[in-house]
Design an enzyme around this catalytic site. Sequence first.
Site, mmCIF file in Angstrom:
data_model
loop_
_atom_site.group_PDB
_atom_site.id
_atom_site.type_symbol
_atom_site.label_atom_id
_atom_site.label_comp_id
_atom_site.label_asym_id
_atom_site.label_seq_id
_atom_site.Cartn_x
_atom_site.Cartn_y
_atom_site.Cartn_z
ATOM 1 N N LEU A 6 0.814 -1.213 0.000
ATOM 2 C CA LEU A 6 0.000 0.000 0.000
ATOM 3 C C LEU A 6 0.845 1.259 0.000
ATOM 4 O O LEU A 6 0.309 2.361 0.091
ATOM 5 C CB LEU A 6 -0.902 0.018 1.240
ATOM 6 C CG LEU A 6 -2.004 -1.037 1.230
ATOM 7 C CD1 LEU A 6 -2.788 -0.973 2.522
ATOM 8 C CD2 LEU A 6 -2.927 -0.821 0.051
ATOM 9 N N ARG A 7 2.157 1.114 -0.071
ATOM 10 C CA ARG A 7 2.982 2.311 -0.041
ATOM 11 C C ARG A 7 2.747 3.187 -1.258
ATOM 12 O O ARG A 7 2.907 4.405 -1.206
ATOM 13 C CB ARG A 7 4.462 1.900 0.029
ATOM 14 C CG ARG A 7 5.316 2.858 0.809
ATOM 15 C CD ARG A 7 6.767 2.535 0.625
ATOM 16 N NE ARG A 7 7.141 1.263 1.200
ATOM 17 C CZ ARG A 7 7.525 1.119 2.454
ATOM 18 N NH1 ARG A 7 7.574 2.158 3.246
ATOM 19 N NH2 ARG A 7 7.847 -0.060 2.909
ATOM 20 N N GLY A 8 2.359 2.556 -2.369
ATOM 21 C CA GLY A 8 2.111 3.339 -3.572
ATOM 22 C C GLY A 8 0.970 4.312 -3.390
ATOM 23 O O GLY A 8 1.068 5.485 -3.753
#
Lengths: 342, 646
Positions: free
Chosen positions: A279-281
């Site tokens: 989910l870092r994107g």
Amino acid sequence: MPLAFPFSAIVAQEEMKLAILIAATDQSIGGVLVFGDRGTGKSTAIRALAALLPPMRVIDKCTYNCDPEANDAGLCESCRTRRSKDDIKVRKAPVPVVDLPLGATEDRVIGALDLESALTRGEKAFEPGLLARAHRGFLYIDEVNLLEDHLVDSLLDVAASGENVVEREGLSVRHPAKFVLVGSGNPEEGELRPQLLDRFGLSVEVKTPQDLKTRVQVVRLRDEFEHDPDAFIAKWKRKDGKVRNQIVKAKERLDQVEVPDAALERAAELCMKLGTDGLRGELTLIRAARALAALEGDDAVTDDHIRRVAPPALRHRLRRNVLDDAGSTTRVERAIQELFGS
Amino acid sequence: MMPTARSESGAPAAHHPHQSAEQSAAQPASQPAPPQRPDPWQDACMAAALFAVDPAGVVGLSVRALPGPVRDLWLEMLRDYLPPETPLRRIPLHIADGRLLGGLDLSATLRAGRPIAERGLLAEVDGGVVLLAMAERVAGSTAAHLSAVLDAGEILLERDGLTARTPTRFGVVALDEGADDEERLPNTLIDRFSLLIDLNPLAWRDVQQLPPDMELADILAARERLAAVTVDDDALDALCGTALALGVDSLRPTLAAVRVARVAAALAGREQPAPEDVSLAARLVLAPRATRLPMPEQPEDEMPEEPPPPEENQDDSEQDKSPEQEIDKPLEDQVLESAEAAIPANLLAQLQLGALRARSRTSGKSGATQSGSLRGRPAGTRRGEPSATARLNVIETLRAAAPWQRIRRAEREQEREQKYRAVDAPVAKQSRRKGRASPPVAARPRVEVRLDDFRVTRYKHRSETTTIFVVDASGSAALHRLAEAKGAIELLLADCYVRRDRVAMIAFRGATAEVLLPPTRSLVRAKRSLAGLPGGGGTPLAMAIESAVDLADGIQRRGGTPVVVFLTDGRANVARDGTGGRAQAGEDAMSAARLFRAAELTAVVIDVSPRPRTEAEQLAREMAAVYLPLPHADASALSNAVKAVV
């Protein structure tokens, strides 16, 4: 300190300059990775960053530039003690932009016993390293893909926790070390480890300009700078000041920028379509879009902001599809076209 | 006064032959004949003079030549051009970071009792010239250090407990002794160097007949004039246009050409670069980096009666320039013609060879370099404990322990004092009856080494090569020449034995691709598997390629370097899912071939058809593999061909 080429005098390379401004506006984005051809101004742009950053407030006489508004967990040991005694003064200091040279040894990066104290007075004292000096600032690694593996391991550990824990040579010291990683390099020199690649919030690809007017302008300005650096810097001082003011205003406005749910949904849709890992994107995409809105003086994040920051935020997080001949940038742009319809 | 007058009068006299040569060259330029090809030795002498005027500004000069009298003569000339007090240091290949950049001077530190920095070689050479011997074999990290110091103009030191910034500006002369086209300088250095000269085509006889026509006084006079030289926009436009036309992508060479033009003008006594100075800069700086020949934008021939070269240049100029700058066309045309004349005649062939060779890799023991093992070449040390995977470096451990001896000795004295004080009371009580007893003196170790001092050696070694044979055992292949293919493989196995390769074998026939032999060093097992291989059935080529990719990927994960050798006729007739049909099987094979190409493996496709056919060749092209037809009943020639490629 050699004089740096002014940021506003850099010709073209708009995506790189935008990514650097976004990282300067919101440090929680996690830094910038600039990869590209030789001779495209990568190191020049990053080294020009120091002149752009406005001064910050630090606790006086603190080696680690502690933040006077941080809570106790974010302070170093001596500042925590002094705060309990109500013995704290505040001053302004420039934001550190620390260069990590290729030949650095581990003790200088992490910190170690102070050699001078040990030899002259026979005392044990801690000498902070580059990570301490870079706290609340930027740590720049040129030729990042040539960095030694054990130094990379140290950097990743500290960057993840925000705290440098030194347990060596009889010392036990911990101090805050929150910094933005900025790296540059040439992909021909070698690949970057996936762990280090994911650490960078934004990834920018730079190419050599192919039209003659741009190349003439680059060569003319660079030649003028090398001929008389002081006069050149004085000539571009006003424009650099304008960029600095833009960053200052963007920082003030950052907390008030609204991120509507529609923007969050667009970001999630884009990441799902591209199949990014983790989910870092999404987090980086939203933060970068908000910083871009703040830089441009807008009140809310719009589709246009998301569209413009999507390539740098996502191109280095794609799962590799070996049968797809298109590059990462092309895949991101194709997904953007499908989603935003233009 | 008199020496100045003499040097001033000497400079025009020295340049008169050069100018007359330029004029004689200019006259043919106005005619249909192309510009004359420049004399390499004169260009080499001019490059040495330009470098001597401003070593730090020119940054670098690469001399490609094997050791010999020509190179020695050139180096001697360069030495004569530099002032006698100029520092000139030679960097060996094996130089360590501590000596190159500087660090802690351990003996002086211990003697003085405070940290004393040792100046590195790059600091000692400030204002001078560094000679990089065998530059084509310099390590990537050394090249990166050099590039960083050249860019910043200072050494940024963060090592051995020291932090320092040392300004240093110097030039680099790289002696490139590469024997073939693959051995070259690191690209980071080539990009920053201004001048690249090649002395290999020159013979001693040519060099003797052309003495240089410049002296040290000319160099010194040019140094004084250099600051006053300015470059106008016409020269900038001409150099940028030439670089763009020649496909020089990086902008550093264009900046270097501007600098060289300025130095050439200073050397000639001019305050602005003249057309010959700009042409010289383009010829020396941009032409060696050309990646394509200049092409006209308009392929149509609008003026057939005009000779071709002026027409092409004119078309190019019209694309790039606005009407009010028409006066600039002649300059750019002249510069471009001059640079084009300096390009070697076989540039296109060299570019094609270079593109092919870019993918070639060595095999055998010389696999890709890899870190993290107990053997190979030492590559520095790191902090750590000796273990099964790390070996202690005793000297570095002692070096790390040495600065702390004083503080540790004080600690131990303190501990002894406390122990003595604890024992003192009982002793004092007993002293009333027996008298005071002195405590025993404990023996002290000479050097106190602690766990934090341990340093282990890091190694770099070439990974092992594994050759994967993928053998087509289908009915069509077996019918024709499976026996001959087996013979060829046995010869290749002999080569693998010589190189200490490991081998693996995959056979495909019927509806499957089977790993007959996982990677092993036992060549006897390989021969036995090969001998017992029956023929017959269909040709599942897609499965075979995918099996090869999987096996190669496994080998790479374990640190090896795979090389794949396919023996097939390329006529697939079993699809990926195991069903028959030539059309689907062909498509699946091509798809698997693209997957193979994306994996970037080294491969050879040996066509075992009775006569070479297009299927195997197309397959090899799709896989980016080398294609070799199996000569008729000549396994030995095939083995030689594969040995040359792999």
